[in-house]
Design a protein around this motif. Structure first.
Motif, PDB file in Angstrom:
ATOM      1  N   UNK A 280     107.137  56.283  19.526  1.00 17.50           N
ATOM      2  CA  UNK A 280     105.926  56.924  19.038  1.00 17.50           C
ATOM      3  C   UNK A 280     106.141  57.648  17.708  1.00 17.50           C
ATOM      4  N   UNK A 281     107.200  57.333  17.010  1.00 21.93           N
ATOM      5  CA  UNK A 281     107.466  57.993  15.725  1.00 21.93           C
ATOM      6  C   UNK A 281     106.373  57.672  14.712  1.00 21.93           C
ATOM      7  N   UNK A 282     105.937  56.429  14.665  1.00 22.05           N
ATOM      8  CA  UNK A 282     104.888  56.038  13.732  1.00 22.05           C
ATOM      9  C   UNK A 282     103.576  56.741  14.030  1.00 22.05           C
ATOM     10  N   UNK A 283     103.266  56.880  15.308  1.00 25.84           N
ATOM     11  CA  UNK A 283     102.047  57.581  15.700  1.00 25.84           C
ATOM     12  C   UNK A 283     102.114  59.040  15.292  1.00 25.84           C
ATOM     13  N   UNK A 284     103.261  59.661  15.489  1.00 29.10           N
ATOM     14  CA  UNK A 284     103.435  61.061  15.129  1.00 29.10           C
ATOM     15  C   UNK A 284     103.276  61.257  13.622  1.00 29.10           C
ATOM     16  N   UNK A 285     103.854  60.359  12.838  1.00 30.39           N
ATOM     17  CA  UNK A 285     103.745  60.458  11.381  1.00 30.39           C
ATOM     18  C   UNK A 285     102.299  60.275  10.940  1.00 30.39           C
ATOM     19  N   UNK A 286     101.591  59.334  11.568  1.00 35.11           N
ATOM     20  CA  UNK A 286     100.186  59.111  11.215  1.00 35.11           C
ATOM     21  C   UNK A 286      99.343  60.333  11.538  1.00 35.11           C
ATOM     22  N   UNK A 287      99.603  60.973  12.671  1.00 33.02           N
ATOM     23  CA  UNK A 287      98.861  62.176  13.045  1.00 33.02           C
ATOM     24  C   UNK A 287      99.154  63.308  12.057  1.00 33.02           C
ATOM     25  N   UNK A 288     100.399  63.445  11.651  1.00 39.58           N
ATOM     26  CA  UNK A 288     100.745  64.464  10.663  1.00 39.58           C
ATOM     27  C   UNK A 288     100.049  64.211   9.331  1.00 39.58           C
TER      28      UNK A 288
END
Length: 53
Positions: A24-32
């Motif tokens: 979920x690293x990509x999801x976290x970066x997108x949310x940030x």
């Protein structure tokens, strides 16, 4: 009889969905990034409000 039970157990285990490891690293970066855009726009509008007041 024992081999039949072992085979049945293996079939039952194969039918169960295996838990998948999700990255979920990509999801976290997108949310940030979305949060940063929202914050920057909020502070930009607030700065305009202060300039005109």
């Amino acid at each position: 009889m024992e081999t039949r039970t072992e085979a049945t157990r293996q079939i039952d285990e194969a039918k169960q969905p295996q838990p998948q490891s999700q990255d979920l690293k990509g999801t976290f970066i997108a949310v940030l990034l979305v949060g940063a855009v929202i914050l920057l726009s909020w502070f930009g509008v607030f700065g305009l409000f202060l300039e005109r007041a």
